[in-house]
Structures are given as structure tokens and as C-alpha cells.
Scaffold this motif. Structure first.
Motif, mmCIF file in Angstrom:
data_model
loop_
_atom_site.group_PDB
_atom_site.id
_atom_site.type_symbol
_atom_site.label_atom_id
_atom_site.label_comp_id
_atom_site.label_asym_id
_atom_site.label_seq_id
_atom_site.Cartn_x
_atom_site.Cartn_y
_atom_site.Cartn_z
ATOM 1 N N LEU A 74 74.186 5.834 -36.140
ATOM 2 C CA LEU A 74 74.622 4.770 -37.052
ATOM 3 C C LEU A 74 74.991 5.378 -38.398
ATOM 4 O O LEU A 74 74.335 6.293 -38.876
ATOM 5 C CB LEU A 74 73.511 3.731 -37.235
ATOM 6 C CG LEU A 74 73.136 2.938 -35.977
ATOM 7 C CD1 LEU A 74 71.903 2.115 -36.241
ATOM 8 C CD2 LEU A 74 74.279 2.043 -35.565
ATOM 9 N N THR A 75 76.035 4.855 -38.997
ATOM 10 C CA THR A 75 76.490 5.359 -40.291
ATOM 11 C C THR A 75 76.139 4.347 -41.372
ATOM 12 O O THR A 75 76.543 3.193 -41.300
ATOM 13 C CB THR A 75 78.018 5.581 -40.270
ATOM 14 O OG1 THR A 75 78.335 6.396 -39.146
ATOM 15 C CG2 THR A 75 78.485 6.243 -41.535
ATOM 16 N N PRO A 76 75.393 4.803 -42.376
ATOM 17 C CA PRO A 76 75.034 3.873 -43.455
ATOM 18 C C PRO A 76 76.215 3.624 -44.386
ATOM 19 O O PRO A 76 77.146 4.430 -44.469
ATOM 20 C CB PRO A 76 73.903 4.590 -44.180
ATOM 21 C CG PRO A 76 74.150 6.040 -43.934
ATOM 22 C CD PRO A 76 74.795 6.119 -42.577
ATOM 23 N N THR A 85 67.103 8.419 -41.929
ATOM 24 C CA THR A 85 67.296 9.585 -41.069
ATOM 25 C C THR A 85 67.191 9.196 -39.598
ATOM 26 O O THR A 85 67.999 9.643 -38.770
ATOM 27 C CB THR A 85 66.249 10.670 -41.400
ATOM 28 O OG1 THR A 85 66.354 11.001 -42.779
ATOM 29 C CG2 THR A 85 66.448 11.911 -40.565
ATOM 30 N N ALA A 86 66.209 8.361 -39.278
ATOM 31 C CA ALA A 86 66.028 7.945 -37.882
ATOM 32 C C ALA A 86 67.254 7.210 -37.363
ATOM 33 O O ALA A 86 67.716 7.467 -36.247
ATOM 34 C CB ALA A 86 64.787 7.062 -37.770
ATOM 35 N N PHE A 87 67.815 6.320 -38.177
ATOM 36 C CA PHE A 87 68.986 5.563 -37.725
ATOM 37 C C PHE A 87 70.243 6.421 -37.727
ATOM 38 O O PHE A 87 71.120 6.241 -36.885
ATOM 39 C CB PHE A 87 69.162 4.294 -38.562
ATOM 40 C CG PHE A 87 68.259 3.186 -38.098
ATOM 41 C CD1 PHE A 87 68.660 2.328 -37.091
ATOM 42 C CD2 PHE A 87 67.006 3.020 -38.646
ATOM 43 C CE1 PHE A 87 67.828 1.321 -36.642
ATOM 44 C CE2 PHE A 87 66.162 2.014 -38.201
ATOM 45 C CZ PHE A 87 66.574 1.167 -37.190
ATOM 46 N N GLU A 88 70.346 7.346 -38.643
ATOM 47 C CA GLU A 88 71.488 8.267 -38.631
ATOM 48 C C GLU A 88 71.441 9.143 -37.390
ATOM 49 O O GLU A 88 72.477 9.462 -36.797
ATOM 50 C CB GLU A 88 71.513 9.107 -39.903
ATOM 51 C CG GLU A 88 71.944 8.320 -41.122
ATOM 52 C CD GLU A 88 71.812 9.098 -42.426
ATOM 53 O OE1 GLU A 88 71.439 10.295 -42.393
ATOM 54 O OE2 GLU A 88 72.065 8.494 -43.478
ATOM 55 N N ASN A 89 70.214 9.538 -36.973
ATOM 56 C CA ASN A 89 70.058 10.340 -35.744
ATOM 57 C C ASN A 89 70.481 9.556 -34.498
ATOM 58 O O ASN A 89 70.802 10.147 -33.477
ATOM 59 C CB ASN A 89 68.617 10.822 -35.587
ATOM 60 C CG ASN A 89 68.251 11.880 -36.611
ATOM 61 O OD1 ASN A 89 69.112 12.504 -37.225
ATOM 62 N ND2 ASN A 89 66.962 12.075 -36.816
#
Length: 145
Positions: A136-138, A129-133
Motif C-alpha cells: 500500500l502506498t501512503p 511500515t507494515a502497510f507499506e510492506n
């Protein structure tokens, strides 16, 4: 602790390929005063071992004293307690200042997750969630073959 960092790094690089090779981590340095106390304690421990091994002769032969100082004779009466403090109690107290329990994930200097703030380690969803915020797209594993 290094193992925890490596597993989180591998997880992030597998989910966000754009991060590959860009994730670094390490330990925070202890405060300078604690570092100084730790080094001083090491010297004190070595000196104590010297007195245990060579006894009163260390004063007269190495330090060139004519006689053993009176305060040293008083310390010898409590040798066991003093050794306990020097080798176990004081190092434990210093260690409590060195080990903060911090686990933080930073991106470009900004804290993404902090164990100190949250009171717990992050789980996979917290990290995702932190990286998507951050935009960044997983990788969706169902679509990757």
C-alpha cells in the motif's frame, strides 16, 4: 479501548485512502469456561445479596427448608471475608483471564502487528511500515492540497 481503535482506524484511513471503510475491529471473546464462571459468579453474587437482605428466612420461606443448613450457619461466621471474596477477589481473578491486553492489526487474516508478540503498542511508523510492506502506498501530505 474502543477509542484507541477509532484513532488508529482514522489514522490509517487518512494515510491509506484505499482502506477507507474496510477497517474493522473488536474484542476477542473470553474462553468459554471463563464466560461460564463469570455467569455463575453473577448468580452467586445475587444469591449472596438475597441472604444478606432476607437472612435465614430465605432458607425456610423461599427454599422451603425446615431449618437452616448447618454449613450456612458456619458461613455466616465469616460473612465479611466471604463477601470480600465473592464481590472483589474472585471477580478480579476472572477479569485477569478475560483481559488479554491483545492489540493486533490484521489484514486479510494475517497479523501485521501484534502487541502480544512485540510487547508494546505500535507507533505510527510501525503501522506505516507494515502497510507499506503489504504494497500500500501512503498519501504524501506535502503533495496533497
Amino acid at each position: 479501548m474502543k477509542r484507541n481503535f477509532i484513532s488508529v482506524k482514522e489514522f490509517l484511513e487518512s494515510k491509506f485512502p484505499s482502506l477507507e471503510g474496510k477497517i474493522t475491529g473488536g474484542h476477542d471473546s473470553p474462553p468459554p469456561l471463563i464466560e461460564l464462571c463469570s455467569k455463575t459468579l453473577t448468580g452467586l453474587q445475587l444469591l449472596t445479596m438475597g441472604f444478606v437482605m432476607f437472612g435465614d428466612g430465605l432458607w425456610t420461606n423461599v427454599f422451603q427448608f425446615r431449618q437452616v443448613p448447618s454449613w450456612y450457619s458456619s458461613l455466616k461466621k465469616y460473612g465479611f471475608q466471604l463477601s470480600l471474596a465473592i464481590f472483589f477477589l474472585i471477580p478480579q481473578m476472572l477479569n485477569s483471564y478475560v483481559v488479554t491486553g491483545a492489540f493486533e492489526i490484521l489484514v486479510d487474516g494475517d497479523i501485521v502487528f501484534s502487541k502480544l508478540q512485540q510487547g508494546r503498542l505500535p507507533n505510527a511508523m510501525d503501522v506505516m511500515t507494515a502497510f507499506e510492506n503489504l504494497g500500500l502506498t501512503p498519501i504524501n501530505e506535502k503533495n496533497v492540497e
